[in-house]
Design a protein around this motif. Structure first.
Motif: not given
Length: 264
Positions: A194-199
């Motif tokens: 999820a964090i990678a998607r945000c980045v």
């Protein structure tokens, strides 16, 4: 108008390092502002701080090289306007769950004709200078927090919203929202993804991306991962950790070396 050090960091191609204040005290805010951080965020959402204490903290931060930011408790246009009038040069808005909410966030922090911010910059004129109104819209930083399942689902649309400078990830709340538990440095693969998607969403739309971290070491790692606004923990957590470490050392560190001084 004074420069925004966070924007200066971004223009130079480096991550901005921000302090985070949960303790509502102007003296501690002043101390933190002199530590070398690029900006200082006063936390009105979860910090032990109200608006009146915030004003004194912003005054203290304004006397230091750091740029004053505020995290507001919610997407509340009148409060957003008041925070900016009090001299905040950046705003972190929690729980932004849609492009519509992101657009309202931008409008509330932008003067007409593009926005709906009411005129009355009181401390803004004192801190920002006589030309504050002419340059405020382009100088202020607007970070929308991604910390809910709805916000994650809409992160691409939020990042595409004109006027949003970037997103700020709340890893603890995002972990809870994804049923993975709270962690400031998540190891759960679902939260990591999820964090990678945000980045990726931020980078795809030319926006900035920040995150709260449990330590300077984690903040450095996040910077290497592409984050350009990192917070190496809060004043309350750092104070607790430092005092606890010193207390343990006092109890377990062994005998104190003798001194030649005679007690008074």
């Amino acid at each position: 108008m004074r420069a925004n050090r966070v924007r200066e960091c971004w223009d130079a191609g480096r991550a901005a390092v921000s302090a985070w204040l949960s303790i509502g005290n102007s003296y501690s805010a002043e101390i933190v502002g002199w530590t070398g951080v690029d900006c200082v965020v006063v936390d009105l959402q979860h910090g032990m701080t109200d608006v009146q204490a915030m004003i004194g903290m912003l005054q203290a931060i304004s006397s230091t090289p750091a740029t004053p930011f505020v995290r507001v408790p919610s997407l509340d246009p009148p409060l957003l306007m008041k925070v900016l009038d009090a001299g905040a040069y950046g705003v972190v808005c929690p729980m932004v769950d849609s492009a519509e909410q992101a657009a309202l966030f931008v409008r509330a922090t932008t003067y007409p004709p593009r926005g709906l911010r009411s005129f009355g910059p009181t401390r803004g004129l004192l801190y920002g200078g006589a030309d504050y109104v002419a340059h405020a819209d382009a100088t202020l930083v607007r970070l929308a927090m991604i910390e809910t399942a709805a916000g994650l689902a809409a992160v691409e649309a939020i990042c595409a919203t004109q006027g949003v400078d970037g997103i700020f990830i709340g890893p603890n709340d995002l972990g809870l929202a994804l049923d993975a538990g709270a962690s400031a440095d998540p190891s759960d693969p679902v939260v990591i993804a999820a964090i990678a998607r945000c980045v990726a969403a931020a980078k795809a739309h030319g926006k900035h991306v920040g995150i709260f971290c449990p330590s300077g070491a984690v903040a450095a790692r996040r910077s290497a991962e592409g984050f350009d606004f990192v917070v190496p923990n809060s004043d309350a957590n750092l104070l607790r950790t430092a005092v606890g470490a010193e207390a343990r050392l006092a109890r377990e560190g062994g005998p104190i070396a003798p001194t030649s001084e005679t007690p008074a």
